[in-house]
Design an enzyme around this catalytic site. Structure first.
Site, PDB file in Angstrom:
ATOM      1  CG  HIS A  90       9.957  -9.774  -2.303  1.00 26.77           C
ATOM      2  ND1 HIS A  90       9.663  -8.452  -2.526  1.00 26.77           N
ATOM      3  CD2 HIS A  90       9.350 -10.447  -3.316  1.00 26.77           C
ATOM      4  CE1 HIS A  90       8.914  -8.339  -3.609  1.00 26.77           C
ATOM      5  NE2 HIS A  90       8.729  -9.530  -4.102  1.00 26.77           N
ATOM      6  CE1 TYR A 129       6.648  -6.042  -5.445  1.00 27.19           C
ATOM      7  CE2 TYR A 129       4.580  -5.676  -4.307  1.00 27.19           C
ATOM      8  CZ  TYR A 129       5.467  -6.523  -4.910  1.00 27.19           C
ATOM      9  OH  TYR A 129       5.175  -7.862  -5.000  1.00 27.19           O
ATOM     10  CE  LYS A 146       4.985  -9.729  -1.495  1.00 26.06           C
ATOM     11  NZ  LYS A 146       4.302  -8.473  -1.884  1.00 26.06           N
ATOM     12  CG  ASP A 205       1.052  -8.504  -1.528  1.00 23.91           C
ATOM     13  OD1 ASP A 205       1.301  -9.438  -0.736  1.00 23.91           O
ATOM     14  OD2 ASP A 205       1.846  -8.147  -2.430  1.00 23.91           O
TER      15      ASP A 205
END
Length: 281
Positions: free
Chosen positions: A107, A49, A74, A44
């Site tokens: 997200h 990120y 996401k 994930d």
């Protein structure tokens, strides 16, 4: 590994590996590679990120066939909307070095989510994504979203741990056949959760740590869980949860630890402002 069946018939592992806050790309790549070698098959990440490339490199180096992995990323707020979502998807896919995604999530419930969903639905229908879903949708937003889209989300990834169990939200997800997925399943290890007497006591019965008890509790309740760690021994420890089962009484005892104590208040206006200002490229 144990699995859940999503509302579109796709089988998803109940335990996965998260990479939130892994900003050191070399460390992230090594951690993901070790996770795959340990046995994790659900990975994930997110465009927000800033480590999709590292995850992709680890996947390539692992030598594991693509079909064995379940890869999630996401769509960030910056890429919300029909055209932007299409472009955001292509960018993430390129960074990951993949031909398709197993799961693509909105997200945050911000920006043009409906435009994003139309784009994601088309990508799903084209076979480029195996399942689509959302993150951090409160129950009112989730129900509205389900009722106003032909294709419902397969997943709602939300904060969930023994101190913040979102029991009503879970009931509503089950009612609408949306799979709950837990981010921060160990509560970031804060507020004494990993020293909790109930979890320590249950752990001693099985020779397991409180973290392992929490992850097993998630699995027993049918909740997808994605712990993260950059420590080799912790990555292995978090995966070592398939050789025991909790009793009904133990599950009930953990259920009673709920404090409604969250890490992130997604109704906070200042937080929403900050999230909208974060640029992913």
């Amino acid at each position: 590994m144990e699995y859940t069946m999503l509302n579109n018939g796709v089988k998803m592992p109940l335990l996965g590996f998260g990479v939130y806050m892994m900003t050191d790309l070399e460390e992230c790549e090594k951690s993901v590679l070790h996770a795959i070698e340990t046995g994790y098959r659900l990975l994930d990440t997110s465009s927000a990120y800033f480590n999709e490339e590292a995850v992709g490199r680890a996947i390539k180096k692992s030598g594991i066939s693509r079909e064995e992995l379940f890869v999630t990323t996401k769509l960030w707020i910056q890429d919300a909307g029909y055209e932007n979502a299409k472009a955001g998807f292509e960018t993430s896919l390129q960074k990951l070095g993949l031909d398709y995604l197993d799961l693509y999530l909105i997200h945050q419930p911000c920006g043009d989510c409906y435009g994003s969903w139309r784009a994601m639905t088309e990508l799903y229908q084209e076979g480029r994504i195996r399942a689509i879903g959302v993150c951090n949708f409160n129950s009112d937003r989730l129900v509205d979203f389900v009722m106003n889209n032909e294709l419902p989300p397969a997943i709602n990834q939300v904060e969930f741990h023994p101190y913040f169990q979102q029991k009503k939200a879970e009931e509503i997800m089950r009612e609408y056949d949306v799979q709950m997925e837990a981010w921060s399943p160990l509560g970031h290890g804060g507020k004494g959760i990993l020293e909790n007497d109930v979890l320590v006591s249950i752990g001693k019965r099985y020779g397991k740590t409180p973290a392992q008890i929490i992850l097993r509790w998630d699995i027993e309740r049918g909740i997808v869980t994605i712990p993260k760690s950059v420590r080799k021994e912790r990555i292995e420890e978090n995966f070592d949860v398939f050789d025991f089962h909790l009793t009904t009484e133990e599950i009930t005892a953990i259920d009673q630890l709920d404090r409604n104590d969250h890490i992130a208040d997604l109704t906070d206006v200042e937080l929403i402002k900050k999230l909208n200002q974060l640029k992913v490229r």
